[in-house]
Design a protein around this motif. Sequence first.
Motif, mmCIF file in Angstrom:
data_model
loop_
_atom_site.group_PDB
_atom_site.id
_atom_site.type_symbol
_atom_site.label_atom_id
_atom_site.label_comp_id
_atom_site.label_asym_id
_atom_site.label_seq_id
_atom_site.Cartn_x
_atom_site.Cartn_y
_atom_site.Cartn_z
ATOM 1 N N VAL A 58 31.408 -38.349 18.759
ATOM 2 C CA VAL A 58 30.790 -37.665 19.904
ATOM 3 C C VAL A 58 29.798 -38.612 20.583
ATOM 4 C CG1 VAL A 58 29.353 -35.710 20.611
ATOM 5 C CG2 VAL A 58 31.111 -35.390 18.860
ATOM 6 N N THR A 59 28.984 -39.297 19.773
ATOM 7 C CA THR A 59 28.029 -40.258 20.327
ATOM 8 C C THR A 59 28.760 -41.315 21.151
ATOM 9 O OG1 THR A 59 26.500 -39.910 18.490
ATOM 10 C CG2 THR A 59 26.263 -41.968 19.719
ATOM 11 N N ARG A 60 29.851 -41.822 20.616
ATOM 12 C CA ARG A 60 30.622 -42.858 21.322
ATOM 13 C C ARG A 60 31.233 -42.311 22.612
ATOM 14 N NH1 ARG A 60 35.615 -43.391 21.536
ATOM 15 N NH2 ARG A 60 36.051 -42.184 19.650
ATOM 16 N N MET A 61 31.814 -41.102 22.542
ATOM 17 C CA MET A 61 32.457 -40.535 23.730
ATOM 18 C C MET A 61 31.448 -40.243 24.837
ATOM 19 S SD MET A 61 35.519 -38.084 22.291
ATOM 20 C CE MET A 61 34.760 -37.407 20.814
ATOM 21 N N ILE A 62 30.237 -39.833 24.463
ATOM 22 C CA ILE A 62 29.224 -39.504 25.471
ATOM 23 C C ILE A 62 28.540 -40.754 26.008
ATOM 24 C CG2 ILE A 62 26.972 -38.397 25.814
ATOM 25 C CD1 ILE A 62 27.939 -36.185 23.907
ATOM 26 N N THR A 63 28.170 -41.671 25.111
ATOM 27 C CA THR A 63 27.341 -42.813 25.533
ATOM 28 C C THR A 63 28.116 -44.118 25.692
ATOM 29 O OG1 THR A 63 26.792 -43.538 23.281
ATOM 30 C CG2 THR A 63 25.388 -41.815 24.266
ATOM 31 N N GLY A 64 29.316 -44.174 25.113
ATOM 32 C CA GLY A 64 30.064 -45.428 25.128
ATOM 33 C C GLY A 64 29.639 -46.379 24.016
ATOM 34 N N HIS A 65 28.728 -45.922 23.142
ATOM 35 C CA HIS A 65 28.223 -46.743 22.036
ATOM 36 C C HIS A 65 28.401 -46.006 20.712
ATOM 37 C CE1 HIS A 65 26.233 -49.577 24.736
ATOM 38 N NE2 HIS A 65 25.757 -48.543 25.404
ATOM 39 N N THR A 66 28.554 -46.766 19.649
ATOM 40 C CA THR A 66 28.558 -46.169 18.315
ATOM 41 C C THR A 66 27.119 -46.135 17.802
ATOM 42 O OG1 THR A 66 28.846 -48.289 17.181
ATOM 43 C CG2 THR A 66 30.871 -47.101 17.832
ATOM 44 N N PRO A 67 26.830 -45.253 16.859
ATOM 45 C CA PRO A 67 25.469 -45.186 16.320
ATOM 46 C C PRO A 67 25.010 -46.495 15.677
ATOM 47 C CG PRO A 67 26.716 -43.266 15.644
ATOM 48 C CD PRO A 67 27.681 -44.195 16.302
ATOM 49 N N GLY A 68 25.938 -47.308 15.180
ATOM 50 C CA GLY A 68 25.569 -48.575 14.553
ATOM 51 C C GLY A 68 25.262 -49.682 15.551
ATOM 52 N N ASP A 69 25.544 -49.435 16.796
ATOM 53 C CA ASP A 69 25.311 -50.426 17.850
ATOM 54 C C ASP A 69 23.805 -50.567 18.092
ATOM 55 O OD1 ASP A 69 25.071 -51.829 20.247
ATOM 56 O OD2 ASP A 69 26.690 -50.748 21.245
ATOM 57 N N PRO A 70 23.243 -51.776 17.916
ATOM 58 C CA PRO A 70 21.801 -51.964 18.129
ATOM 59 C C PRO A 70 21.332 -51.528 19.523
ATOM 60 C CG PRO A 70 22.732 -53.885 17.059
ATOM 61 C CD PRO A 70 23.888 -53.000 17.439
ATOM 62 N N GLU A 71 22.190 -51.692 20.522
ATOM 63 C CA GLU A 71 21.813 -51.275 21.878
ATOM 64 C C GLU A 71 21.625 -49.754 21.935
ATOM 65 O OE1 GLU A 71 23.446 -51.374 26.487
ATOM 66 O OE2 GLU A 71 24.453 -52.614 24.972
ATOM 67 N N PHE A 72 22.554 -49.008 21.294
ATOM 68 C CA PHE A 72 22.402 -47.558 21.250
ATOM 69 C C PHE A 72 21.129 -47.181 20.503
ATOM 70 C CE2 PHE A 72 22.677 -43.657 18.792
ATOM 71 C CZ PHE A 72 22.714 -42.736 19.828
ATOM 72 N N GLN A 73 20.905 -47.805 19.356
ATOM 73 C CA GLN A 73 19.732 -47.475 18.546
ATOM 74 C C GLN A 73 18.433 -47.702 19.330
ATOM 75 O OE1 GLN A 73 20.093 -49.531 14.779
ATOM 76 N NE2 GLN A 73 21.973 -48.459 14.269
ATOM 77 N N GLN A 74 18.395 -48.786 20.069
ATOM 78 C CA GLN A 74 17.203 -49.074 20.873
ATOM 79 C C GLN A 74 17.032 -48.031 21.986
ATOM 80 O OE1 GLN A 74 17.232 -52.875 22.855
ATOM 81 N NE2 GLN A 74 15.116 -52.686 23.535
ATOM 82 N N LYS A 75 18.133 -47.728 22.696
ATOM 83 C CA LYS A 75 18.051 -46.743 23.782
ATOM 84 C C LYS A 75 17.678 -45.365 23.250
ATOM 85 C CE LYS A 75 21.237 -48.438 27.292
ATOM 86 N NZ LYS A 75 22.509 -48.170 27.995
ATOM 87 N N TRP A 76 18.270 -44.965 22.125
ATOM 88 C CA TRP A 76 17.987 -43.643 21.582
ATOM 89 C C TRP A 76 16.537 -43.564 21.079
ATOM 90 C CZ3 TRP A 76 20.034 -39.268 22.633
ATOM 91 C CH2 TRP A 76 19.787 -38.146 21.840
ATOM 92 N N SER A 77 16.062 -44.629 20.465
ATOM 93 C CA SER A 77 14.666 -44.668 20.014
ATOM 94 C C SER A 77 13.714 -44.514 21.196
ATOM 95 C CB SER A 77 14.365 -45.976 19.275
ATOM 96 O OG SER A 77 15.050 -46.012 18.049
ATOM 97 N N GLN A 78 13.997 -45.208 22.290
ATOM 98 C CA GLN A 78 13.161 -45.096 23.491
ATOM 99 C C GLN A 78 13.211 -43.684 24.068
ATOM 100 O OE1 GLN A 78 14.811 -48.237 25.899
ATOM 101 N NE2 GLN A 78 13.500 -49.808 24.989
#
Length: 198
Positions: free
Chosen positions: A165-185
């Motif tokens: 679901v995370t990948r389908m919505i954001t285009g990133h997997t949860p393990g992707d550092p870019e996603f982790q940074q964006k989600w943390s922000q």
Amino acid sequence: MGEIRNAERTRKAILQAARDEFFDRGYNGARIESIAKRAGVNKQLIYHYFKSKEELINETIEDFIKMLPSGNLTMPADPVQIAEFRFKVNIEHLLDFLKFTAWEAVDTLPENANGEERRRTVLQSYNEDMRVKQEMGLVPKELDPSLLTLMLSSLTVYPLLYSNVTRMITGHTPGDPEFQQKWSQFLRLISERIFRMA
């Protein structure tokens, strides 16, 4: 003395194998035979150390919690930092355990066969921490501390457990550092909106 060390080593090997099996397959999918094979022992030896599968899962979760680096898990004093902190802890220390908890949504478990008492204590401590912060004026008075805890749990667990679901919505997997940074922000921004109004 050597027998005691061997017994401790065997027990530790069983608990590690049980953790791998339960976290991979859930409570109902886990098999004592598979745990024995992973630990390199026979099935009867497991029942020598643990009376039942229920006792084994409870001790497995207790052992897992004891192994967590407690010094790194103290909640931040500033409630704005809690969501970001919990997300980081989930990624670094709890991901396999969180996958196990997802099995609970689809499995029917025997009562207290999932370390429930120990887990309730941890989760209630989050409620208490939020309540104390509320009394200090750091959390808006009109917000229920337990519902805030549930909300923060959802925001910091869901994207990790439901990676598709995370990948389908954001285009990133949860393990992707870019996603982790964006989600943390994002968690910080949302938290600032909630808690800076106190």
